[in-house]
Design a protein around this motif. Structure first.
Motif, PDB file in Angstrom:
ATOM      1  N   LEU A 226      -3.572  44.844 -34.384  1.00  0.00           N
ATOM      2  CA  LEU A 226      -2.881  43.557 -34.232  1.00  0.00           C
ATOM      3  C   LEU A 226      -3.743  42.400 -34.731  1.00  0.00           C
ATOM      4  CD1 LEU A 226      -1.239  44.203 -30.774  1.00  0.00           C
ATOM      5  CD2 LEU A 226      -0.076  44.067 -32.989  1.00  0.00           C
ATOM      6  N   ALA A 227      -5.042  42.473 -34.488  1.00  0.00           N
ATOM      7  CA  ALA A 227      -5.954  41.452 -35.018  1.00  0.00           C
ATOM      8  C   ALA A 227      -5.902  41.460 -36.549  1.00  0.00           C
ATOM      9  CB  ALA A 227      -7.379  41.697 -34.525  1.00  0.00           C
ATOM     10  N   ALA A 228      -5.842  42.644 -37.138  1.00  0.00           N
ATOM     11  CA  ALA A 228      -5.756  42.760 -38.597  1.00  0.00           C
ATOM     12  C   ALA A 228      -4.433  42.194 -39.112  1.00  0.00           C
ATOM     13  CB  ALA A 228      -5.916  44.217 -39.019  1.00  0.00           C
ATOM     14  N   VAL A 229      -3.347  42.384 -38.372  1.00  0.00           N
ATOM     15  CA  VAL A 229      -2.046  41.831 -38.766  1.00  0.00           C
ATOM     16  C   VAL A 229      -2.111  40.300 -38.791  1.00  0.00           C
ATOM     17  CG1 VAL A 229       0.351  41.505 -38.015  1.00  0.00           C
ATOM     18  CG2 VAL A 229      -0.646  43.799 -38.031  1.00  0.00           C
ATOM     19  N   VAL A 230      -2.689  39.709 -37.755  1.00  0.00           N
ATOM     20  CA  VAL A 230      -2.799  38.248 -37.691  1.00  0.00           C
ATOM     21  C   VAL A 230      -3.661  37.734 -38.842  1.00  0.00           C
ATOM     22  CG1 VAL A 230      -3.665  36.299 -36.321  1.00  0.00           C
ATOM     23  CG2 VAL A 230      -2.386  38.148 -35.204  1.00  0.00           C
TER      24      VAL A 230
ATOM     25  N   GLU B 298       3.966  31.631 -41.324  1.00  0.00           N
ATOM     26  CA  GLU B 298       5.399  31.804 -41.083  1.00  0.00           C
ATOM     27  C   GLU B 298       5.744  33.259 -40.815  1.00  0.00           C
ATOM     28  OE1 GLU B 298       7.564  30.012 -44.358  1.00  0.00           O
ATOM     29  OE2 GLU B 298       5.980  28.510 -44.583  1.00  0.00           O
ATOM     30  N   ARG B 299       6.972  33.460 -40.363  1.00  0.00           N
ATOM     31  CA  ARG B 299       7.451  34.808 -40.061  1.00  0.00           C
ATOM     32  C   ARG B 299       7.336  35.720 -41.285  1.00  0.00           C
ATOM     33  NH1 ARG B 299      11.191  36.864 -36.221  1.00  0.00           N
ATOM     34  NH2 ARG B 299      11.932  38.898 -36.886  1.00  0.00           N
TER      35      ARG B 299
ATOM     36  N   ASN C 223      -5.728  30.108 -32.310  1.00  0.00           N
ATOM     37  CA  ASN C 223      -6.187  29.057 -33.228  1.00  0.00           C
ATOM     38  C   ASN C 223      -5.496  29.136 -34.587  1.00  0.00           C
ATOM     39  OD1 ASN C 223      -8.052  27.996 -31.345  1.00  0.00           O
ATOM     40  ND2 ASN C 223      -9.485  29.625 -31.849  1.00  0.00           N
ATOM     41  N   VAL C 224      -4.349  29.806 -34.630  1.00  0.00           N
ATOM     42  CA  VAL C 224      -3.602  29.948 -35.879  1.00  0.00           C
ATOM     43  C   VAL C 224      -2.342  29.088 -35.786  1.00  0.00           C
ATOM     44  CG1 VAL C 224      -2.362  31.575 -37.360  1.00  0.00           C
ATOM     45  CG2 VAL C 224      -4.453  32.312 -36.208  1.00  0.00           C
ATOM     46  N   PRO C 225      -2.149  28.152 -36.726  1.00  0.00           N
ATOM     47  CA  PRO C 225      -0.936  27.334 -36.682  1.00  0.00           C
ATOM     48  C   PRO C 225       0.286  28.172 -37.064  1.00  0.00           C
ATOM     49  CG  PRO C 225      -2.247  26.791 -38.620  1.00  0.00           C
ATOM     50  CD  PRO C 225      -3.038  27.789 -37.835  1.00  0.00           C
TER      51      PRO C 225
ATOM     52  N   LEU D  22      -4.141  35.071 -44.091  1.00  0.00           N
ATOM     53  CA  LEU D  22      -4.632  35.110 -45.479  1.00  0.00           C
ATOM     54  C   LEU D  22      -3.486  34.973 -46.469  1.00  0.00           C
ATOM     55  CD1 LEU D  22      -7.409  37.848 -45.310  1.00  0.00           C
ATOM     56  CD2 LEU D  22      -7.700  35.430 -45.840  1.00  0.00           C
ATOM     57  N   ARG D  23      -2.357  35.576 -46.179  1.00  0.00           N
ATOM     58  CA  ARG D  23      -1.186  35.445 -47.056  1.00  0.00           C
ATOM     59  C   ARG D  23      -0.736  33.988 -47.139  1.00  0.00           C
ATOM     60  NH1 ARG D  23       0.447  39.514 -49.676  1.00  0.00           N
ATOM     61  NH2 ARG D  23      -0.215  41.550 -48.972  1.00  0.00           N
ATOM     62  N   ALA D  24      -0.749  33.309 -46.006  1.00  0.00           N
ATOM     63  CA  ALA D  24      -0.366  31.895 -45.989  1.00  0.00           C
ATOM     64  C   ALA D  24      -1.346  31.061 -46.819  1.00  0.00           C
ATOM     65  CB  ALA D  24      -0.309  31.390 -44.550  1.00  0.00           C
ATOM     66  N   ILE D  25      -2.631  31.351 -46.685  1.00  0.00           N
ATOM     67  CA  ILE D  25      -3.659  30.613 -47.444  1.00  0.00           C
ATOM     68  C   ILE D  25      -3.512  30.883 -48.940  1.00  0.00           C
ATOM     69  CG2 ILE D  25      -6.142  30.470 -47.908  1.00  0.00           C
ATOM     70  CD1 ILE D  25      -6.518  30.942 -44.833  1.00  0.00           C
ATOM     71  N   ARG D  26      -3.274  32.144 -49.311  1.00  0.00           N
ATOM     72  CA  ARG D  26      -3.098  32.476 -50.730  1.00  0.00           C
ATOM     73  C   ARG D  26      -1.882  31.752 -51.316  1.00  0.00           C
ATOM     74  NH1 ARG D  26      -3.810  38.194 -49.009  1.00  0.00           N
ATOM     75  NH2 ARG D  26      -6.035  38.586 -49.162  1.00  0.00           N
TER      76      ARG D  26
END
Length: 155
Positions: free
Chosen positions: A59-63, A110-111, A35-37, A68-72
Motif C-alpha cells: 500500500l505504501a508503494a501504491v501511494v 487524483e483517483r 502528507n499527500v494532497p 510519482l504519476r501525478a508529479i510526472r
C-alpha cells in the motif's frame, strides 16, 4: 521450513499474522497519504476495497506510485508550457519556466493516478499463500501442544 525448528523449546509462540483486512488497509492508506494532497475524487475506502491481498508495504508503494504519476504529469505539462513560451535554443528560459511552473503548482493526486498505481503495483499476498499458511498452521497445531499456539491470532 525445517521441522526441527518446531521442536519444543525453539519458539515460545507461533503466531499467524494474516494480511490486513479492508479496515486495516484503509488505516494504512490514511497513514501513507497523511502528507499527500488528494483530490476530492479519491476515496481511500474504495482503494482499500480494491487492494485485497496488499500488505502495508504494498500500500505504501501504491501511494508512492500514485504521487510519482501525478508529479510526472505535472512535469510534462510544465515542459509543454516552457516549449510553447521559449525558443528551442533558449535552454535557460525553458529551465526557468519549468522550475517556476513546478514550484507554482502543488500537484494533487487524483483517483486516476491511484487506478494506474494499483495496476502497476501488484499485491504480494496471493490466495495460494494464505491457504499455504493456514494449512501450515493447522499442521503445526497438530504437532505442538495446544498451549504453544495462539488460536485467537488465526482468522
Amino acid at each position: 521450513m525445517d521441522p526441527a525448528l518446531l521442536r519444543p523449546g525453539r519458539f515460545d509462540r507461533l503466531i499467524y499474522v494474516p494480511p490486513p483486512d479492508k479496515t486495516a488497509r484503509f488505516e494504512i492508506l490514511k497513514v501513507h497519504t497523511k502528507n499527500v494532497p488528494l483530490a476530492e475524487d479519491v476515496s481511500l475506502e474504495d482503494i482499500a476495497e480494491k487492494a485485497e491481498g496488499y500488505t502495508g508495504a504494498d500500500l505504501a508503494a501504491v501511494v508512492r506510485e500514485a504521487a510519482l504519476r501525478a508529479i510526472r504529469e505535472q512535469m510534462a505539462e510544465c515542459m509543454g508550457e516552457a516549449n510553447n513560451e521559449c525558443k528551442k535554443s533558449d535552454i535557460e528560459c525553458r529551465e526557468k519556466k519549468i522550475r517556476d511552473c513546478m514550484a507554482g503548482k502543488g500537484r494533487i493526486v487524483e483517483r486516476k493516478h491511484f487506478d494506474v498505481a494499483l495496476k502497476k503495483v501488484r499485491p504480494s499476498v496471493t490466495q495460494d499463500m494464505i491457504q499455504f499458511y493456514q494449512n501450515w498452521l493447522e499442521k503445526a497445531r497438530q504437532q505442538l501442544p495446544r498451549t504453544n499456539i495462539k488460536p485467537s491470532t488465526f482468522t
